[in-house]
Design a protein around this motif. Structure first.
Motif, PDB file in Angstrom:
ATOM      1  N   HIS A 245      29.656  38.120  43.251  1.00  0.00           N
ATOM      2  CA  HIS A 245      30.442  37.028  44.157  1.00  0.00           C
ATOM      3  C   HIS A 245      30.688  35.683  43.124  1.00  0.00           C
ATOM      4  O   HIS A 245      31.782  35.232  43.341  1.00  0.00           O
ATOM      5  N   GLN A 246      29.940  35.560  42.318  1.00  0.00           N
ATOM      6  CA  GLN A 246      30.055  34.339  41.611  1.00  0.00           C
ATOM      7  C   GLN A 246      31.265  34.726  40.715  1.00  0.00           C
ATOM      8  O   GLN A 246      32.103  33.851  40.438  1.00  0.00           O
ATOM      9  N   VAL A 247      31.336  36.000  40.128  1.00  0.00           N
ATOM     10  CA  VAL A 247      32.620  36.303  39.200  1.00  0.00           C
ATOM     11  C   VAL A 247      33.585  36.228  39.948  1.00  0.00           C
ATOM     12  O   VAL A 247      34.754  35.767  39.542  1.00  0.00           O
ATOM     13  N   LEU A 248      33.568  36.744  41.411  1.00  0.00           N
ATOM     14  CA  LEU A 248      34.847  36.793  42.009  1.00  0.00           C
ATOM     15  C   LEU A 248      35.351  35.232  42.350  1.00  0.00           C
ATOM     16  O   LEU A 248      36.533  35.032  42.655  1.00  0.00           O
ATOM     17  N   ALA A 249      34.514  34.334  42.890  1.00  0.00           N
ATOM     18  CA  ALA A 249      34.585  33.116  43.068  1.00  0.00           C
ATOM     19  C   ALA A 249      35.481  32.380  41.743  1.00  0.00           C
ATOM     20  O   ALA A 249      36.493  31.871  41.835  1.00  0.00           O
ATOM     21  N   GLY A 250      35.071  32.842  40.696  1.00  0.00           N
ATOM     22  CA  GLY A 250      35.726  32.037  39.373  1.00  0.00           C
ATOM     23  C   GLY A 250      37.054  32.809  39.202  1.00  0.00           C
ATOM     24  O   GLY A 250      38.109  32.008  38.974  1.00  0.00           O
ATOM     25  N   ILE A 251      37.297  34.008  39.482  1.00  0.00           N
ATOM     26  CA  ILE A 251      38.611  34.714  39.389  1.00  0.00           C
ATOM     27  C   ILE A 251      39.569  33.955  40.521  1.00  0.00           C
ATOM     28  O   ILE A 251      40.716  33.676  40.028  1.00  0.00           O
ATOM     29  N   ALA A 252      38.946  33.838  41.493  1.00  0.00           N
ATOM     30  CA  ALA A 252      39.824  33.122  42.563  1.00  0.00           C
ATOM     31  C   ALA A 252      40.125  31.647  42.101  1.00  0.00           C
ATOM     32  O   ALA A 252      41.188  31.357  42.388  1.00  0.00           O
ATOM     33  N   THR A 253      39.110  31.059  41.582  1.00  0.00           N
ATOM     34  CA  THR A 253      39.678  29.624  41.028  1.00  0.00           C
ATOM     35  C   THR A 253      40.514  29.623  39.990  1.00  0.00           C
ATOM     36  O   THR A 253      41.735  28.784  40.100  1.00  0.00           O
ATOM     37  N   GLU A 254      40.609  30.818  39.165  1.00  0.00           N
ATOM     38  CA  GLU A 254      41.766  30.831  37.877  1.00  0.00           C
ATOM     39  C   GLU A 254      43.046  31.106  38.774  1.00  0.00           C
ATOM     40  O   GLU A 254      44.062  30.558  38.367  1.00  0.00           O
TER      41      GLU A 254
END
Length: 378
Positions: A245-254
Protein backbone atom coordinates in the motif's frame (compact mmCIF):
# COMPACT_ATOMS: atom_id res chain seq x y z
CA UNK A 1 23.40 -16.65 28.10
CA UNK A 2 26.01 -19.18 27.06
CA UNK A 3 29.74 -18.76 26.48
CA UNK A 4 30.99 -22.23 25.52
CA UNK A 5 29.28 -22.66 22.16
CA UNK A 6 30.66 -21.81 18.74
CA UNK A 7 29.32 -19.91 15.74
CA UNK A 8 29.80 -20.33 11.99
CA UNK A 9 29.06 -17.36 9.74
CA UNK A 10 27.65 -18.70 6.47
CA UNK A 11 27.24 -16.67 3.30
CA UNK A 12 27.06 -17.02 -0.45
CA UNK A 13 28.95 -14.79 -2.86
CA UNK A 14 29.52 -14.03 -6.50
CA UNK A 15 31.83 -11.21 -7.62
CA UNK A 16 31.71 -9.51 -4.22
CA UNK A 17 35.33 -8.30 -4.15
CA UNK A 18 34.23 -4.73 -3.43
CA UNK A 19 31.83 -5.48 -0.56
CA UNK A 20 33.20 -8.70 0.93
CA UNK A 21 36.34 -7.35 2.70
CA UNK A 22 34.34 -5.14 5.08
CA UNK A 23 32.00 -8.02 5.86
CA UNK A 24 34.90 -10.34 6.64
CA UNK A 25 36.59 -7.67 8.72
CA UNK A 26 33.45 -7.25 10.81
CA UNK A 27 33.36 -11.01 11.47
CA UNK A 28 37.03 -11.31 12.48
CA UNK A 29 37.28 -12.45 16.09
CA UNK A 30 33.49 -12.45 16.48
CA UNK A 31 32.76 -15.92 15.04
CA UNK A 32 34.63 -19.23 15.09
CA UNK A 33 34.30 -20.12 11.44
CA UNK A 34 33.39 -18.46 8.14
CA UNK A 35 31.95 -20.60 5.35
CA UNK A 36 31.53 -19.03 1.91
CA UNK A 37 29.87 -20.73 -1.03
CA UNK A 38 31.01 -19.07 -4.25
CA UNK A 39 28.57 -19.34 -7.14
CA UNK A 40 30.90 -18.41 -9.98
CA UNK A 41 33.02 -15.36 -9.23
CA UNK A 42 35.25 -14.00 -11.97
CA UNK A 43 36.93 -11.36 -9.74
CA UNK A 44 39.15 -12.03 -6.72
CA UNK A 45 36.32 -12.84 -4.30
CA UNK A 46 37.71 -16.33 -3.68
CA UNK A 47 41.23 -15.09 -2.98
CA UNK A 48 39.94 -12.49 -0.53
CA UNK A 49 37.84 -15.08 1.26
CA UNK A 50 40.72 -17.54 1.61
CA UNK A 51 43.08 -14.82 2.78
CA UNK A 52 40.61 -14.09 5.59
CA UNK A 53 40.69 -17.73 6.65
CA UNK A 54 37.27 -18.66 5.29
CA UNK A 55 36.30 -22.13 4.15
CA UNK A 56 35.46 -21.66 0.46
CA UNK A 57 33.15 -24.00 -1.42
CA UNK A 58 31.96 -23.84 -5.02
CA UNK A 59 28.55 -24.34 -6.61
CA UNK A 60 27.52 -23.21 -10.10
CA UNK A 61 24.72 -20.64 -10.08
CA UNK A 62 21.39 -22.03 -11.29
CA UNK A 63 18.86 -19.37 -10.20
CA UNK A 64 18.36 -21.00 -6.80
CA UNK A 65 19.47 -19.09 -3.69
CA UNK A 66 18.60 -21.86 -1.21
CA UNK A 67 20.86 -24.50 -2.75
CA UNK A 68 24.20 -22.72 -2.14
CA UNK A 69 23.09 -21.52 1.29
CA UNK A 70 22.26 -25.08 2.30
CA UNK A 71 25.60 -26.26 0.94
CA UNK A 72 27.24 -23.85 3.34
CA UNK A 73 25.12 -25.11 6.24
CA UNK A 74 26.11 -28.70 5.42
CA UNK A 75 29.78 -27.72 5.70
CA UNK A 76 29.52 -25.64 8.89
CA UNK A 77 31.02 -27.25 12.00
CA UNK A 78 29.93 -24.89 14.81
CA UNK A 79 27.01 -25.12 17.23
CA UNK A 80 25.25 -22.07 15.81
CA UNK A 81 24.82 -20.52 12.37
CA UNK A 82 24.90 -16.81 11.63
CA UNK A 83 23.25 -16.17 8.27
CA UNK A 84 24.85 -13.09 6.73
CA UNK A 85 25.51 -11.59 3.28
CA UNK A 86 28.60 -10.01 1.77
CA UNK A 87 26.94 -6.58 1.78
CA UNK A 88 26.25 -6.72 5.52
CA UNK A 89 28.48 -5.78 8.45
CA UNK A 90 28.23 -7.12 11.97
CA UNK A 91 28.55 -5.05 15.11
CA UNK A 92 28.16 -6.20 18.72
CA UNK A 93 29.30 -5.15 22.19
CA UNK A 94 32.86 -5.97 23.15
CA UNK A 95 35.59 -7.32 20.94
CA UNK A 96 35.47 -11.11 21.37
CA UNK A 97 33.17 -13.87 20.20
CA UNK A 98 29.48 -13.08 20.04
CA UNK A 99 28.82 -16.52 21.54
CA UNK A 100 28.49 -14.86 24.95
CA UNK A 101 25.35 -13.13 23.64
CA UNK A 102 23.60 -16.31 22.50
CA UNK A 103 20.46 -17.56 24.25
CA UNK A 104 20.44 -20.71 26.36
CA UNK A 105 19.25 -24.24 25.62
CA UNK A 106 15.62 -23.17 25.59
CA UNK A 107 16.14 -21.53 22.18
CA UNK A 108 16.67 -23.08 18.75
CA UNK A 109 17.12 -19.71 17.10
CA UNK A 110 17.36 -16.02 17.87
CA UNK A 111 16.65 -12.69 16.29
CA UNK A 112 19.09 -9.84 15.93
CA UNK A 113 18.76 -6.21 14.89
CA UNK A 114 19.00 -5.54 11.17
CA UNK A 115 19.42 -2.11 9.61
CA UNK A 116 18.29 -2.87 6.04
CA UNK A 117 19.39 0.43 4.48
CA UNK A 118 21.86 3.19 5.22
CA UNK A 119 19.96 5.88 7.11
CA UNK A 120 17.15 3.59 8.23
CA UNK A 121 15.94 2.43 11.62
CA UNK A 122 16.44 -1.22 12.60
CA UNK A 123 14.04 -4.09 13.08
CA UNK A 124 14.47 -7.66 14.31
CA UNK A 125 15.12 -10.58 11.98
CA UNK A 126 15.81 -14.26 12.52
CA UNK A 127 19.46 -14.65 11.51
CA UNK A 128 20.88 -17.00 14.17
CA UNK A 129 19.90 -20.63 14.54
CA UNK A 130 21.36 -23.88 15.83
CA UNK A 131 23.38 -26.05 13.48
CA UNK A 132 20.62 -28.60 13.05
CA UNK A 133 20.18 -30.73 9.91
CA UNK A 134 16.44 -30.07 10.11
CA UNK A 135 16.96 -26.34 9.63
CA UNK A 136 17.56 -25.59 5.98
CA UNK A 137 16.65 -22.78 3.60
CA UNK A 138 13.55 -23.08 1.44
CA UNK A 139 12.41 -21.28 -1.74
CA UNK A 140 14.59 -20.49 -4.74
CA UNK A 141 14.38 -16.74 -4.07
CA UNK A 142 13.85 -14.83 -0.83
CA UNK A 143 15.02 -18.01 0.76
CA UNK A 144 14.48 -18.37 4.48
CA UNK A 145 14.58 -20.80 7.39
CA UNK A 146 11.61 -19.42 9.32
CA UNK A 147 9.31 -22.36 8.57
CA UNK A 148 12.02 -24.92 9.36
CA UNK A 149 12.86 -23.19 12.64
CA UNK A 150 9.19 -23.09 13.58
CA UNK A 151 8.90 -26.83 12.95
CA UNK A 152 11.97 -27.57 15.07
CA UNK A 153 10.68 -25.40 17.91
CA UNK A 154 7.34 -27.20 17.86
CA UNK A 155 9.00 -30.62 17.77
CA UNK A 156 11.54 -29.88 20.52
CA UNK A 157 9.55 -27.53 22.74
CA UNK A 158 12.05 -24.72 22.18
CA UNK A 159 11.60 -21.05 21.28
CA UNK A 160 12.99 -18.31 19.07
CA UNK A 161 14.92 -15.97 21.32
CA UNK A 162 14.28 -12.20 21.36
CA UNK A 163 16.32 -9.65 19.44
CA UNK A 164 19.90 -9.83 20.73
CA UNK A 165 22.33 -6.95 21.06
CA UNK A 166 23.91 -8.02 17.78
CA UNK A 167 23.45 -5.83 14.74
CA UNK A 168 23.76 -6.27 11.00
CA UNK A 169 24.09 -3.20 8.80
CA UNK A 170 23.08 -3.73 5.19
CA UNK A 171 24.74 -1.55 2.56
CA UNK A 172 23.73 -3.40 -0.60
CA UNK A 173 20.87 -1.10 -1.60
CA UNK A 174 23.25 1.80 -2.20
CA UNK A 175 24.26 2.62 -5.76
CA UNK A 176 22.99 1.28 -9.07
CA UNK A 177 20.56 -1.63 -8.73
CA UNK A 178 19.92 -2.12 -12.46
CA UNK A 179 21.81 -5.42 -12.57
CA UNK A 180 19.46 -6.85 -9.94
CA UNK A 181 16.37 -5.48 -11.70
CA UNK A 182 17.45 -7.29 -14.86
CA UNK A 183 18.24 -10.51 -13.01
CA UNK A 184 15.30 -10.79 -10.66
CA UNK A 185 12.02 -10.88 -12.68
CA UNK A 186 12.62 -14.31 -14.29
CA UNK A 187 13.66 -15.82 -10.95
CA UNK A 188 10.70 -14.25 -9.18
CA UNK A 189 8.26 -15.52 -11.80
CA UNK A 190 9.75 -18.99 -11.44
CA UNK A 191 9.41 -18.77 -7.66
CA UNK A 192 5.78 -17.69 -8.00
CA UNK A 193 5.06 -20.63 -10.30
CA UNK A 194 6.48 -22.97 -7.67
CA UNK A 195 4.59 -21.28 -4.83
CA UNK A 196 1.91 -18.82 -5.98
CA UNK A 197 0.93 -18.10 -2.36
CA UNK A 198 4.30 -16.54 -1.52
CA UNK A 199 3.32 -12.96 -0.77
CA UNK A 200 6.83 -11.52 -0.67
CA UNK A 201 7.62 -12.73 -4.19
CA UNK A 202 4.54 -10.97 -5.57
CA UNK A 203 5.62 -7.83 -3.72
CA UNK A 204 9.23 -8.00 -4.92
CA UNK A 205 8.11 -8.65 -8.49
CA UNK A 206 5.89 -5.57 -8.24
CA UNK A 207 8.58 -3.18 -7.05
CA UNK A 208 11.09 -4.61 -9.54
CA UNK A 209 8.71 -4.16 -12.45
CA UNK A 210 7.98 -0.62 -11.31
CA UNK A 211 11.73 0.11 -11.24
CA UNK A 212 12.10 -0.96 -14.88
CA UNK A 213 9.05 1.00 -16.04
CA UNK A 214 6.50 -1.80 -16.26
CA UNK A 215 4.02 0.09 -14.11
CA UNK A 216 0.74 -1.59 -15.07
CA UNK A 217 2.11 -5.06 -14.36
CA UNK A 218 3.79 -3.72 -11.23
CA UNK A 219 0.49 -2.47 -9.86
CA UNK A 220 -1.15 -5.80 -10.66
CA UNK A 221 1.58 -7.71 -8.81
CA UNK A 222 1.37 -5.44 -5.76
CA UNK A 223 -2.40 -5.87 -5.62
CA UNK A 224 -1.98 -9.62 -5.95
CA UNK A 225 0.40 -9.56 -2.98
CA UNK A 226 -2.21 -7.68 -0.95
CA UNK A 227 -4.92 -10.20 -1.89
CA UNK A 228 -2.71 -13.16 -0.96
CA UNK A 229 -1.74 -11.54 2.34
CA UNK A 230 -5.34 -10.99 3.40
CA UNK A 231 -6.27 -14.53 2.33
CA UNK A 232 -3.53 -15.98 4.51
CA UNK A 233 -4.07 -13.66 7.45
CA UNK A 234 -0.51 -14.16 8.74
CA UNK A 235 0.95 -11.12 10.51
CA UNK A 236 4.23 -11.25 8.61
CA UNK A 237 2.43 -11.29 5.27
CA UNK A 238 0.00 -8.56 6.29
CA UNK A 239 3.04 -6.39 7.06
CA UNK A 240 4.13 -6.95 3.46
CA UNK A 241 0.66 -5.84 2.34
CA UNK A 242 1.19 -2.62 4.29
CA UNK A 243 4.38 -1.97 2.32
CA UNK A 244 2.52 -2.70 -0.91
CA UNK A 245 0.00 0.00 0.00
CA UNK A 246 2.93 2.34 0.70
CA UNK A 247 4.36 1.74 -2.79
CA UNK A 248 0.93 2.09 -4.41
CA UNK A 249 0.36 5.37 -2.54
CA UNK A 250 3.64 6.65 -3.98
CA UNK A 251 2.65 5.57 -7.48
CA UNK A 252 -0.69 7.36 -7.10
CA UNK A 253 1.08 10.52 -5.95
CA UNK A 254 3.36 10.44 -9.00
CA UNK A 255 0.21 10.11 -11.12
CA UNK A 256 -1.16 13.22 -9.35
CA UNK A 257 -4.01 11.25 -7.83
CA UNK A 258 -4.06 12.23 -4.14
CA UNK A 259 -7.43 10.56 -3.55
CA UNK A 260 -6.02 7.18 -4.58
CA UNK A 261 -2.87 7.85 -2.55
CA UNK A 262 -5.02 8.60 0.51
CA UNK A 263 -7.05 5.43 -0.08
CA UNK A 264 -3.94 3.24 -0.14
CA UNK A 265 -2.47 5.00 2.90
CA UNK A 266 -5.63 4.42 4.91
CA UNK A 267 -5.94 0.79 3.78
CA UNK A 268 -2.38 0.15 4.91
CA UNK A 269 -2.92 1.94 8.21
CA UNK A 270 -6.02 -0.17 8.82
CA UNK A 271 -3.59 -3.10 9.02
CA UNK A 272 -0.80 -1.36 10.91
CA UNK A 273 -1.47 2.01 12.45
CA UNK A 274 2.15 2.48 13.54
CA UNK A 275 3.58 2.43 10.02
CA UNK A 276 5.09 5.89 9.98
CA UNK A 277 5.96 6.04 6.29
CA UNK A 278 2.30 5.42 5.52
CA UNK A 279 1.31 8.00 8.12
CA UNK A 280 3.52 10.46 6.25
CA UNK A 281 1.99 9.40 2.92
CA UNK A 282 -1.46 10.01 4.37
CA UNK A 283 -0.41 13.47 5.55
CA UNK A 284 1.00 14.27 2.10
CA UNK A 285 -2.25 13.23 0.41
CA UNK A 286 -4.33 15.22 2.90
CA UNK A 287 -2.18 18.29 2.28
CA UNK A 288 -2.62 17.95 -1.47
CA UNK A 289 -6.37 17.73 -0.91
CA UNK A 290 -6.32 20.90 1.20
CA UNK A 291 -7.01 19.19 4.52
CA UNK A 292 -4.11 20.96 6.17
CA UNK A 293 -5.07 20.71 9.86
CA UNK A 294 -5.41 16.92 9.60
CA UNK A 295 -2.09 16.68 7.79
CA UNK A 296 -0.35 18.87 10.38
CA UNK A 297 -1.65 16.77 13.28
CA UNK A 298 -0.17 13.63 11.73
CA UNK A 299 3.15 15.28 10.94
CA UNK A 300 3.55 16.73 14.43
CA UNK A 301 3.06 13.24 15.82
CA UNK A 302 5.76 11.88 13.52
CA UNK A 303 8.37 14.56 14.29
CA UNK A 304 7.90 13.97 18.03
CA UNK A 305 9.62 10.58 17.58
CA UNK A 306 13.40 10.37 18.06
CA UNK A 307 14.75 8.59 14.98
CA UNK A 308 18.00 7.67 16.73
CA UNK A 309 16.40 5.72 19.57
CA UNK A 310 13.37 4.41 17.67
CA UNK A 311 13.10 0.63 17.23
CA UNK A 312 10.27 -1.45 15.83
CA UNK A 313 10.50 -5.23 15.85
CA UNK A 314 8.51 -5.62 12.64
CA UNK A 315 9.36 -2.67 10.40
CA UNK A 316 12.17 -0.37 9.35
CA UNK A 317 11.73 3.27 8.33
CA UNK A 318 14.03 5.81 6.76
CA UNK A 319 15.10 8.21 9.50
CA UNK A 320 14.32 11.05 7.11
CA UNK A 321 10.61 10.32 7.60
CA UNK A 322 10.91 11.49 11.21
CA UNK A 323 13.14 14.40 10.25
CA UNK A 324 13.44 16.35 7.00
CA UNK A 325 10.56 14.69 5.15
CA UNK A 326 8.01 15.55 7.83
CA UNK A 327 9.57 18.90 8.72
CA UNK A 328 9.54 19.87 5.05
CA UNK A 329 5.92 18.85 4.61
CA UNK A 330 4.99 20.70 7.79
CA UNK A 331 6.68 23.78 6.32
CA UNK A 332 4.58 23.49 3.17
CA UNK A 333 1.37 23.10 5.18
CA UNK A 334 2.15 26.11 7.36
CA UNK A 335 3.11 28.13 4.29
CA UNK A 336 -0.26 27.36 2.66
CA UNK A 337 -1.93 28.56 5.85
CA UNK A 338 0.03 31.80 5.70
CA UNK A 339 1.92 30.96 8.90
CA UNK A 340 5.30 32.07 7.58
CA UNK A 341 7.20 32.11 10.90
CA UNK A 342 6.31 28.49 11.66
CA UNK A 343 6.85 27.48 8.04
CA UNK A 344 10.31 29.04 7.99
CA UNK A 345 11.29 27.19 11.15
CA UNK A 346 10.14 23.85 9.75
CA UNK A 347 12.05 24.41 6.49
CA UNK A 348 15.15 25.42 8.48
CA UNK A 349 14.94 22.21 10.51
CA UNK A 350 14.48 20.20 7.31
CA UNK A 351 17.57 21.89 5.86
CA UNK A 352 19.53 21.15 9.02
CA UNK A 353 18.54 17.47 9.05
CA UNK A 354 19.27 17.04 5.35
CA UNK A 355 22.70 18.62 5.49
CA UNK A 356 21.75 21.92 3.90
CA UNK A 357 19.42 20.83 1.10
CA UNK A 358 19.07 23.93 -1.11
CA UNK A 359 15.36 23.37 -1.68
CA UNK A 360 14.64 23.67 2.03
CA UNK A 361 17.04 26.60 2.40
CA UNK A 362 15.31 28.43 -0.45
CA UNK A 363 11.85 27.74 0.97
CA UNK A 364 12.90 29.04 4.38
CA UNK A 365 14.21 32.22 2.72
CA UNK A 366 10.94 32.61 0.83
CA UNK A 367 9.02 32.36 4.10
CA UNK A 368 11.21 35.05 5.66
CA UNK A 369 10.62 37.25 2.60
CA UNK A 370 6.86 36.70 2.79
CA UNK A 371 6.98 37.61 6.47
CA UNK A 372 8.81 40.83 5.63
CA UNK A 373 6.21 41.73 3.01
CA UNK A 374 3.41 41.10 5.52
CA UNK A 375 5.06 43.35 8.09
CA UNK A 376 5.35 46.18 5.57
CA UNK A 377 1.59 46.20 5.09
CA UNK A 378 0.90 46.70 8.79
Amino acid sequence: MTTNETISACLIAKNEAVLLPDCLSSLKGRVDEIVIVDTGSSDNTIELARAAGAVVLHRPWDDDFSAPRNMGLDAATSDWILYIDADERLTAPGTGSIASLLPGHEASAARLCLQPKVGSTSYSELRLFRNDARIRFRQIMHERVVEAVREVCEADGTVVGPALDIRLHHVGYEGDQSHKHARNPPILRKAILQNPERVYCWFHLGITLDAIGERAEAIASLNRAIEKAHAGGITEELNIAVTCHQVLAGIATEAQNPNDALRHAELGLDIRQSHYTLQWAKARALAQLGQLDEAIAILEMIVSIDAETFFDHEASFQKSVFREDSQGLLGSCRFMQGQFVQAARHFELAAEYSGGDLEYVSKAALCRAKLGEALKTL
